[in-house]
Design a protein around this motif. Structure first.
Motif, PDB file in Angstrom:
ATOM      1  N   THR A   1      -4.110  -3.973   7.725  1.00  0.00           N
ATOM      2  CA  THR A   1      -3.332  -3.354   6.653  1.00  0.00           C
ATOM      3  C   THR A   1      -3.751  -3.848   5.276  1.00  0.00           C
ATOM      4  O   THR A   1      -3.251  -3.360   4.261  1.00  0.00           O
TER       5      THR A   1
ATOM      6  N   GLN B   1       0.923   4.262  -2.746  1.00  0.00           N
ATOM      7  CA  GLN B   1       0.837   5.682  -2.396  1.00  0.00           C
ATOM      8  C   GLN B   1       1.977   6.457  -3.040  1.00  0.00           C
ATOM      9  O   GLN B   1       1.790   7.566  -3.542  1.00  0.00           O
TER      10      GLN B   1
ATOM     11  N   ALA C   1      -9.297   7.465  -2.155  1.00  0.00           N
ATOM     12  CA  ALA C   1      -8.732   6.653  -1.072  1.00  0.00           C
ATOM     13  C   ALA C   1      -9.277   7.082   0.284  1.00  0.00           C
ATOM     14  O   ALA C   1      -9.601   6.243   1.135  1.00  0.00           O
TER      15      ALA C   1
ATOM     16  N   SER D   1      -5.722   5.767   8.102  1.00  0.00           N
ATOM     17  CA  SER D   1      -4.825   4.617   7.939  1.00  0.00           C
ATOM     18  C   SER D   1      -4.116   4.280   9.245  1.00  0.00           C
ATOM     19  O   SER D   1      -3.896   3.109   9.560  1.00  0.00           O
TER      20      SER D   1
ATOM     21  N   SER E   1       0.830  -1.209   0.000  1.00  0.00           N
ATOM     22  CA  SER E   1       0.000   0.000   0.000  1.00  0.00           C
ATOM     23  C   SER E   1       0.864   1.258   0.000  1.00  0.00           C
ATOM     24  O   SER E   1       0.519   2.254  -0.646  1.00  0.00           O
TER      25      SER E   1
ATOM     26  N   PRO F   1      -6.549  -1.104   3.455  1.00  0.00           N
ATOM     27  CA  PRO F   1      -5.907   0.077   2.875  1.00  0.00           C
ATOM     28  C   PRO F   1      -5.151  -0.239   1.586  1.00  0.00           C
ATOM     29  O   PRO F   1      -5.081   0.601   0.676  1.00  0.00           O
ATOM     30  N   LEU F   2      -4.582  -1.445   1.491  1.00  0.00           N
ATOM     31  CA  LEU F   2      -3.918  -1.859   0.251  1.00  0.00           C
ATOM     32  C   LEU F   2      -4.916  -1.910  -0.908  1.00  0.00           C
ATOM     33  O   LEU F   2      -4.631  -1.406  -2.007  1.00  0.00           O
TER      34      LEU F   2
ATOM     35  N   TYR G   1      -7.726  -0.271  -1.175  1.00  0.00           N
ATOM     36  CA  TYR G   1      -8.181   1.079  -1.490  1.00  0.00           C
ATOM     37  C   TYR G   1      -7.142   1.842  -2.308  1.00  0.00           C
ATOM     38  O   TYR G   1      -7.474   2.542  -3.277  1.00  0.00           O
ATOM     39  N   LEU G   2      -5.872   1.705  -1.918  1.00  0.00           N
ATOM     40  CA  LEU G   2      -4.816   2.435  -2.624  1.00  0.00           C
ATOM     41  C   LEU G   2      -4.557   1.852  -4.007  1.00  0.00           C
ATOM     42  O   LEU G   2      -4.166   2.582  -4.915  1.00  0.00           O
ATOM     43  N   THR G   3      -4.756   0.559  -4.161  1.00  0.00           N
ATOM     44  CA  THR G   3      -4.628  -0.032  -5.489  1.00  0.00           C
ATOM     45  C   THR G   3      -5.667   0.577  -6.430  1.00  0.00           C
ATOM     46  O   THR G   3      -5.338   0.996  -7.555  1.00  0.00           O
TER      47      THR G   3
END
Length: 450
Positions: A165, A32, A208, A156, A28, A168-169, A171-173
């Motif tokens: 964790t 970012q 995000a 986060s 993630s 969030p990975l 979402y960021l992808t």
């Protein structure tokens, strides 16, 4: 309180759980970082190398302005983790709602400061005329989205504190793909330059942040976000500030020294700026991979300290150091090996590539030393020490680099002599931080704490 997405940090196999926590965080963090990397690659391929310098040269200044407030998110992480470890759900909930309100206030303040003072600060840094106007435009748009970015970072931090964790990975992808798409639309479709990639970054960060807040609003843990509970609880604010302000000041101090480094890089002209910016973005991928273990150690130490398990706290640091040595040593030297093709993704001028290669060799060969320093700081903050790491870093990293720039670098004015100050400062600071942690361990044993 636990669900399928969280990790129980106080029991079970420590090395396995630390890896389960760290790997999604590494991925993630890389996504970012891709926000800025895509900005650089798109303007490098479809605009020019000067635009690369304009976007890349703003990084140190952005970090200088944001690190104080991002330090408060570290305070959030530690405090929430500690309350969860000790089973204080109500205190954890109050910390969550206090933190979210702090993030919004911080974001608005940063937006105003960044928009108003972007150009004067870039001038103070010595940004060349050919870069100044584009860098100013990029910064102002970037800071316009700062409330969104602060909300994402604090959200986060809350999820890391409960051991989540993975989401969030995801979402960021998703946001990363949006960032690539928006950059190409703005630059190729609307023929925009640095302003186009800046808007692409802001829009993707908005996505995000919305996903993170939706997660918290539907959480089945004590960290569920309920809008009607949004207020600042005084003792939680004090607890966050006690840990977060020194952490933030340390980040600002690091960034101040990096701003001075950037000012020294500016002396090598536009091609030196472009090459260094490209190299800095590449090395960032190694850094976030190591920094994931800093956050892993921070969260695991916070929960186990809250649970009173001092043996597991000590083991957390040992495993963190081992993992970061492997990550930094392998990834850093892979970057050194493939530095030229990697740099060509960003810049095309031979001199820019040469300057970038110099920076990569000087920093990435021993980059694992930076990781060991950060992991040790994470352990110290997790057990409540925040002022001491700040002062050690002030002297060991920033003080040394400032002295180096105004003495040895002035006498030997080369890119090599500028960036060799990094590994020297990492070694000195890591040894001092490790000594502080060992003294803490000795004091706990003397007091008969398990």
């Amino acid at each position: 309180m636990k669900n399928a997405h969280t990790i129980e940090m106080t029991t079970g196999s420590l090395p396995k759980k630390m890896l389960r926590f760290a790997v999604p965080l590494i991925l993630s963090s890389i996504f970012q970082l891709l926000f800025n990397a895509v900005d650089l690659i798109v303007v490098g391929q479809f605009v020019d190398d000067t635009a690369v310098g304009a976007v890349g040269s703003t990084g140190a200044l952005v970090n200088l302005l944001t690190n104080l407030f991002l330090g408060l998110s570290v305070g959030t992480n530690v405090l929430v983790a500690r309350y969860i470890g000790s089973g204080n759900d109500e205190d954890a909930s109050e910390t969550v709602h206090t933190s979210i309100l702090i993030s919004l206030i911080s974001g608005v303040l940063l937006a105003v400061i960044g928009i108003v003072f972007a150009r004067p600060m870039l001038v103070l840094m010595g940004s060349p005329d050919g870069v100044l106007n584009q860098a100013t435009l990029y910064l102002r748009i970037y800071f316009l989205g700062m409330p969104i970015m602060m909300l994402y970072n604090f959200g986060s931090a809350i999820l890391r504190a409960i051991g989540d964790t993975k989401r969030p990975l995801i979402y960021l992808t998703f946001a990363g793909f949006i960032n690539v798409f928006m950059n190409l639309i703005f630059v190729l479709g609307f023929h925009r330059g640095v302003d186009g990639v800046a808007w692409g970054t802001v829009i993707s960060q908005l996505v995000a942040a919305i996903l993170i807040m939706r997660n918290l609003a539907h959480s089945d843990t004590c960290c569920r976000f309920i809008p009607t509970k949004l207020h600042i609880t005084k003792n939680k604010l004090v607890g966050i500030a006690r840990i977060g302000i020194p952490a933030g000041l340390q980040g600002c101090i690091f960034s101040a020294s990096n701003v001075l480094i950037q000012s020294s890089v500016n002396e090598f002209g536009k091609l030196g700026i472009s090459g260094s910016a490209a190299a800095g973005n590449i090395e960032g991928f190694v850094y976030v991979s190591m920094n994931a273990f800093h956050h892993t150690v921070l969260s695991f130490t916070g929960q186990n300290y809250g649970a009173g398990n001092m043996k597991r706290v000590r083991q957390t640091l040992k495993w963190g150091l081992l993992y970061v040595l492997l990550a930094g040593g392998i990834l850093g030297n892979l970057v050194v090996l493939f530095r030229v093709p990697l740099l060509k993704l960003y810049v095309s001028e031979a001199d820019s590539i040469a300057y970038g290669s110099t920076r990569i060799i000087m920093i990435n060969t021993l980059y694992f030393l930076c990781g060991t320093m950060d992991v040790t700081v994470g352990a110290l903050r997790g057990v409540g020490f925040s002022l001491i790491p700040m002062f050690v870093s002030l002297i060991g990293v920033c003080g040394f680099r400032v002295v180096w720039i105004f003495t040895y670098f002035r006498a030997h004015h080369t890119m090599e002599m500028l960036f060799i100050s990094y590994p020297i400062s990492w070694v000195a600071t890591f040894l001092c931080q490790l000594l502080v942690f060992m003294l803490w361990v000795r004091s706990t044993k003397r007091k008969g704490i398990a």
